[in-house]
Design a protein around this motif. Structure first.
Motif, PDB file in Angstrom:
ATOM      1  N   VAL A  67      -1.995   1.121   5.001  1.00 31.07           N
ATOM      2  CA  VAL A  67      -3.405   0.951   4.658  1.00 31.07           C
ATOM      3  C   VAL A  67      -4.232   2.131   5.166  1.00 31.07           C
ATOM      4  O   VAL A  67      -5.131   2.632   4.472  1.00 31.07           O
ATOM      5  CB  VAL A  67      -3.936  -0.376   5.231  1.00 31.07           C
ATOM      6  CG1 VAL A  67      -5.452  -0.453   5.087  1.00 31.07           C
ATOM      7  CG2 VAL A  67      -3.282  -1.563   4.528  1.00 31.07           C
ATOM      8  N   LEU A  68      -3.934   2.600   6.370  1.00 35.05           N
ATOM      9  CA  LEU A  68      -4.662   3.731   6.943  1.00 35.05           C
ATOM     10  C   LEU A  68      -4.525   4.972   6.078  1.00 35.05           C
ATOM     11  O   LEU A  68      -5.513   5.670   5.791  1.00 35.05           O
ATOM     12  CB  LEU A  68      -4.151   4.014   8.353  1.00 35.05           C
ATOM     13  CG  LEU A  68      -4.779   5.214   9.074  1.00 35.05           C
ATOM     14  CD1 LEU A  68      -6.256   4.972   9.316  1.00 35.05           C
ATOM     15  CD2 LEU A  68      -4.056   5.482  10.395  1.00 35.05           C
ATOM     16  N   VAL A  69      -3.312   5.248   5.625  1.00 32.31           N
ATOM     17  CA  VAL A  69      -3.092   6.441   4.817  1.00 32.31           C
ATOM     18  C   VAL A  69      -3.740   6.306   3.443  1.00 32.31           C
ATOM     19  O   VAL A  69      -4.347   7.246   2.927  1.00 32.31           O
ATOM     20  CB  VAL A  69      -1.578   6.712   4.681  1.00 32.31           C
ATOM     21  CG1 VAL A  69      -1.323   7.843   3.689  1.00 32.31           C
ATOM     22  CG2 VAL A  69      -0.982   7.074   6.033  1.00 32.31           C
ATOM     23  N   VAL A  70      -3.627   5.123   2.833  1.00 31.94           N
ATOM     24  CA  VAL A  70      -4.219   4.919   1.517  1.00 31.94           C
ATOM     25  C   VAL A  70      -5.736   5.082   1.579  1.00 31.94           C
ATOM     26  O   VAL A  70      -6.335   5.809   0.771  1.00 31.94           O
ATOM     27  CB  VAL A  70      -3.840   3.532   0.968  1.00 31.94           C
ATOM     28  CG1 VAL A  70      -4.646   3.222  -0.283  1.00 31.94           C
ATOM     29  CG2 VAL A  70      -2.349   3.461   0.668  1.00 31.94           C
ATOM     30  N   LEU A  71      -6.360   4.411   2.536  1.00 31.01           N
ATOM     31  CA  LEU A  71      -7.814   4.527   2.670  1.00 31.01           C
ATOM     32  C   LEU A  71      -8.219   5.963   3.016  1.00 31.01           C
ATOM     33  O   LEU A  71      -9.224   6.478   2.508  1.00 31.01           O
ATOM     34  CB  LEU A  71      -8.318   3.559   3.738  1.00 31.01           C
ATOM     35  CG  LEU A  71      -8.222   2.068   3.404  1.00 31.01           C
ATOM     36  CD1 LEU A  71      -8.733   1.234   4.569  1.00 31.01           C
ATOM     37  CD2 LEU A  71      -8.998   1.738   2.137  1.00 31.01           C
ATOM     38  N   LEU A  95       3.004  -2.873  11.890  1.00 32.30           N
ATOM     39  CA  LEU A  95       3.003  -1.420  12.012  1.00 32.30           C
ATOM     40  C   LEU A  95       3.078  -0.761  10.643  1.00 32.30           C
ATOM     41  O   LEU A  95       2.298   0.143  10.318  1.00 32.30           O
ATOM     42  CB  LEU A  95       4.182  -0.979  12.883  1.00 32.30           C
ATOM     43  CG  LEU A  95       4.482   0.530  12.910  1.00 32.30           C
ATOM     44  CD1 LEU A  95       3.325   1.294  13.534  1.00 32.30           C
ATOM     45  CD2 LEU A  95       5.781   0.803  13.671  1.00 32.30           C
ATOM     46  N   PHE A  96       4.005  -1.227   9.824  1.00 33.31           N
ATOM     47  CA  PHE A  96       4.226  -0.636   8.512  1.00 33.31           C
ATOM     48  C   PHE A  96       2.989  -0.800   7.617  1.00 33.31           C
ATOM     49  O   PHE A  96       2.524   0.164   7.002  1.00 33.31           O
ATOM     50  CB  PHE A  96       5.446  -1.300   7.874  1.00 33.31           C
ATOM     51  CG  PHE A  96       5.761  -0.799   6.496  1.00 33.31           C
ATOM     52  CD1 PHE A  96       6.279   0.471   6.313  1.00 33.31           C
ATOM     53  CD2 PHE A  96       5.548  -1.592   5.387  1.00 33.31           C
ATOM     54  CE1 PHE A  96       6.584   0.942   5.043  1.00 33.31           C
ATOM     55  CE2 PHE A  96       5.841  -1.132   4.108  1.00 33.31           C
ATOM     56  CZ  PHE A  96       6.363   0.136   3.936  1.00 33.31           C
ATOM     57  N   PRO A 156       0.809  -1.230   0.000  1.00 35.99           N
ATOM     58  CA  PRO A 156       0.000   0.000   0.000  1.00 35.99           C
ATOM     59  C   PRO A 156       0.838   1.274   0.000  1.00 35.99           C
ATOM     60  O   PRO A 156       0.401   2.300  -0.513  1.00 35.99           O
ATOM     61  CB  PRO A 156      -0.819  -0.129   1.295  1.00 35.99           C
ATOM     62  CG  PRO A 156      -0.816  -1.575   1.607  1.00 35.99           C
ATOM     63  CD  PRO A 156       0.497  -2.096   1.135  1.00 35.99           C
ATOM     64  N   MET A 157       2.065   1.207   0.582  1.00 34.59           N
ATOM     65  CA  MET A 157       2.877   2.414   0.618  1.00 34.59           C
ATOM     66  C   MET A 157       3.309   2.847  -0.781  1.00 34.59           C
ATOM     67  O   MET A 157       3.714   3.993  -0.986  1.00 34.59           O
ATOM     68  CB  MET A 157       4.103   2.177   1.500  1.00 34.59           C
ATOM     69  CG  MET A 157       4.891   3.440   1.821  1.00 34.59           C
ATOM     70  SD  MET A 157       3.908   4.703   2.651  1.00 34.59           S
ATOM     71  CE  MET A 157       3.774   3.997   4.287  1.00 34.59           C
TER      72      MET A 157
END
Length: 299
Positions: free
Chosen positions: A270-274, A264-265, A106-107
């Motif tokens: 995923v949090l940032v992408v969503l 963690l990574f 996702p990053m």
């Protein structure tokens, strides 16, 4: 074919497409095309578009889009080529269970989209600043400065704040639990830097909304405000994306520390992408784009 040759070929291909599209948009200055740009923008903002004012709006929108596409090709193509080269070099390399794998994941969204997103923000800010400088000699309007909550919905501002500050703060706590003192300090410093950056972005948003005001009335003032607001909305996710990229670098210093680092990574990614996709969907909604008109008219 070597990995470098594959990456260079991919960079050249995507660069030609984006730069060619940008040049085509910038050079396509006909009346019909500009009227289409202006009409679409007026419909999105629910504004009345006078015929005598339409071409200037369309030309401004065309310059915005064309310059953004052109710069995206010049900057995005090398980044994409670097990614393809890294992927080609990694083919056949065995994965190590307790080490971070930056590709794929996702990053990747942050790595590829962040430069393009920042370029679009820079183009929008330049356009608004350029519009203000052209009218710098005109008499200014004495009016109450707009507050941030009148332009950007407060809940949207808080989403940006939380996505910027909470992930590095949570990472600092997790590192402290696992006795990683150096990384705890790194993530704590990143959380503080995120808070300061969010404050700075919000101050910049207010300055952009309130600077360069001139004695305009009617449609010209309405479209000027619409351009400013669309620029402000494009900056909402800037800090969370930058913090996520910095957080990825901090996570790499924990390679080999255990499976919790991978969790963690990936969780942060995923949090940032969503969050980015969600915020982009929200700011495209008509109610959010027109929020400022209700708030400013009632103040």
């Amino acid at each position: 074919m070597s990995a470098v040759e594959v990456g260079v070929g991919a960079a050249v291909g995507i660069g030609v497409v984006l730069v060619g599209t940008g040049m085509f948009t910038l050079l396509r200055s006909g009346e019909r095309a500009e009227l289409k740009w202006a009409d679409r923008f007026a419909r999105e903002q629910d504004l009345w578009l006078p015929p005598e004012f339409a071409r200037s709006v369309g030309a401004r929108l065309r310059r915005r889009a064309g310059l953004g596409q052109l710069l995206s090709g010049l900057v995005g193509a090398p980044v994409f080529g670097w990614y393809v080269t890294s992927m080609a070099r990694g083919l056949g390399t065995p994965l190590v269970p307790d080490r971070l794998s930056f590709f794929p994941g996702p990053m990747l969204f942050v790595v590829l989209v962040l430069p393009l997103g920042l370029l679009n923000v820079a183009v929008h800010v330049w356009d608004v600043a350029r519009g203000g400088s052209r009218r710098a000699d005109a008499p200014t309007v004495v009016r109450t400065p707009a507050r941030l909550g009148q332009v950007v919905p407060p809940w949207l501002t808080w989403i940006s704040r939380l996505l910027a500050v909470l992930p590095p703060a949570g990472a600092a706590v997790l590192c402290a639990v696992h006795a990683k003192t150096e990384q705890t300090l790194m993530f704590a410093a990143l959380a503080v830097a995120a808070g300061v950056s969010v404050w700075g972005i919000e101050r910049g948003q207010l300055y952009l909304m309130n600077s360069g005001r001139v004695a305009e009335t009617g449609p010209e003032l309405a479209f000027d405000e619409a351009f400013r607001v669309t620029t402000l909305l494009s900056t909402v996710m800037t800090v969370p994306l930058l913090v996520a990229l910095a957080g990825a670098a901090c996570c790499y210093s924990l390679n080999g520390a255990g499976p919790w680092v991978l969790a963690l990574f990936q969780g942060w990614s995923v949090l940032v992408v969503l969050g980015a996709f969600t915020v982009n969907t929200i700011v495209s909604a008509p109610g959010v784009r027109r929020h400022y008109r209700r708030r400013l008219s009632s103040s």
